[in-house]
Design a protein around this motif. Structure first.
Motif, PDB file in Angstrom:
ATOM      1  N   HIS A   1       0.797  -1.229   0.000  1.00  0.00           N
ATOM      2  CA  HIS A   1       0.000   0.000   0.000  1.00  0.00           C
ATOM      3  C   HIS A   1       0.834   1.287   0.000  1.00  0.00           C
ATOM      4  CE1 HIS A   1      -4.384   1.269   1.244  1.00  0.00           C
ATOM      5  NE2 HIS A   1      -4.008   1.785   0.103  1.00  0.00           N
TER       6      HIS A   1
ATOM      7  N   TRP B   1     -10.636   5.826   1.877  1.00  0.00           N
ATOM      8  CA  TRP B   1      -9.580   4.837   2.115  1.00  0.00           C
ATOM      9  C   TRP B   1     -10.137   3.657   2.910  1.00  0.00           C
ATOM     10  CZ3 TRP B   1      -4.082   6.146   1.360  1.00  0.00           C
ATOM     11  CH2 TRP B   1      -3.208   5.153   1.809  1.00  0.00           C
TER      12      TRP B   1
ATOM     13  N   ASP C   1      -9.570   0.121   4.704  1.00  0.00           N
ATOM     14  CA  ASP C   1      -8.388  -0.517   5.278  1.00  0.00           C
ATOM     15  C   ASP C   1      -8.733  -1.064   6.657  1.00  0.00           C
ATOM     16  OD1 ASP C   1      -5.606  -1.102   5.887  1.00  0.00           O
ATOM     17  OD2 ASP C   1      -5.036   0.574   4.596  1.00  0.00           O
TER      18      ASP C   1
ATOM     19  N   ASP D   1      -2.385   3.218   8.436  1.00  0.00           N
ATOM     20  CA  ASP D   1      -1.298   3.530   7.486  1.00  0.00           C
ATOM     21  C   ASP D   1      -0.786   4.956   7.642  1.00  0.00           C
ATOM     22  OD1 ASP D   1      -1.804   1.003   6.560  1.00  0.00           O
ATOM     23  OD2 ASP D   1      -2.352   1.578   4.524  1.00  0.00           O
TER      24      ASP D   1
ATOM     25  N   ASP E   1      -7.552  -1.216   0.458  1.00  0.00           N
ATOM     26  CA  ASP E   1      -6.625  -2.218   0.961  1.00  0.00           C
ATOM     27  C   ASP E   1      -7.470  -3.466   1.197  1.00  0.00           C
ATOM     28  OD1 ASP E   1      -5.006  -3.896   2.553  1.00  0.00           O
ATOM     29  OD2 ASP E   1      -3.865  -2.165   3.274  1.00  0.00           O
TER      30      ASP E   1
HETATM   31 MN   LIG Z   1      -3.260  -0.220   3.916  1.00  0.00          MN
END
Ligand SMILES: [Mn+2]
Length: 296
Positions: free
Chosen positions: A96, A120, A122, A126, A226
């Motif tokens: 990623h 995003w 996930d 991150d 992700d």
């Molecule tokens: Mn990620």
């Protein structure tokens, strides 16, 4: 008119400890992803595969940084060229850290620095910086880099400084993080939709809020998925599985039709690890994500 999708490979796993996702894109190509998308009525063409040799099989984080940088510089250029050619980038990883190249390229080509919204998906935040990361793995840092904080080699990709403004970024599906990265994001006022909130309010309500953040008052918006945001029971082929994620059905419903939104800029799918996949469950999920985003 259906848009032409450019499938842009990011054959790099140097941002992660487990490097199997470097072979994610080539595995998807061999699995005939483009042909399967054509069967679903989408026009998708593979962009060029870029591979850089590593000096050794195992590298320290400091040694990995030049490679992560090279891969992301190349990705940024491929993405920007596709946007300029009026194709929709679909970047496929790869770890990623690729978000640095994808969204650096999109914002540069659109002239939309800090004016692009980003949703995003996930399990993780991150959002570490080299000052806070326990592992120094670069795939744990791209959110901070896009907000303008991190290794200068990475923050400068696509132009200096922040690419995404905190008020137009949100994260969905979060259930595993460290305190320092959490504080980094909450201090900036970034909206985080934890798994608890998804369970309580439902994915649909969460997505309405997410779109208000990313697609209102911006020049456009993108999605990064992700795959470890999904529950590993349904998406086993990832580098860093984390239990209790959102379901395949919920995730696909959340993104359904977003590619037809006038502001839609690009799709990124990260952390596909073919060596951990079972019966192509996760490669089929990659295909179904693309189909759900872009089908009419
Ligand atoms: Mn990620």
């Amino acid at each position: 008119m259906t848009p032409t999708l450019a499938l842009i490979p990011f054959s790099c796993g140097w941002g992660a400890k487990l490097r199997g996702c470097a072979d994610g894109p080539s595995s998807l190509k061999k699995w005939k992803l483009a042909e399967q998308l054509a069967e679903a009525g989408l026009t998708a063409e593979w962009d060029e595969f870029t591979r850089f040799d590593a000096p050794e099989k195992s590298l320290s984080p400091a040694q990995a940084l030049p490679l992560v940088t090279r891969y992301n510089v190349a990705l940024e250029q491929q993405v920007a060229a596709c946007v300029a050619a009026k194709k929709i980038p679909v970047t496929l990883g790869g770890d990623h850290s690729m978000a640095v190249g994808t969204w650096g390229g999109v914002t540069r080509a659109m002239g939309a620095r800090e004016k692009l919204g980003l949703i995003w998906f996930d399990a993780h935040l991150d959002a570490h910086t080299p000052r806070t990361s326990p592992s120094l793995a670069y795939h744990g840092m791209p959110v901070a880099v896009l907000l303008g904080d991190g290794a200068e080699e990475l923050t400068s990709i696509g132009g200096p400084g922040a690419k995404i403004a905190p008020q137009h970024l949100c994260l969905i599906g979060i259930r595993s993080f460290e305190e320092a990265e959490h504080r980094f994001l909450t201090d900036l006022g970034v909206r985080i939709f934890y798994m608890d909130e998804i369970k309580k309010r439902g994915m649909q309500a969460v997505m309405q809020d997410a779109l208000a953040i990313a697609a209102t008052g911006t020049d456009g918006f993108g999605i990064t998925v992700d795959l470890d945001g999904f529950d590993p029971y349904e998406a086993p082929g990832v580098g860093s599985p984390e239990g209790h994620g959102f379901s395949r059905a919920d995730g696909l419903a959340a993104i359904h039709g977003l590619g037809r939104h006038p502001g839609f800029a690009a799709l990124e799918i990260a952390e596909y690890n073919p060596y951990r996949d079972r019966n192509h469950a996760t490669s089929a999920l990659v295909r179904d994500i693309i189909v759900n985003v872009f089908e009419g």
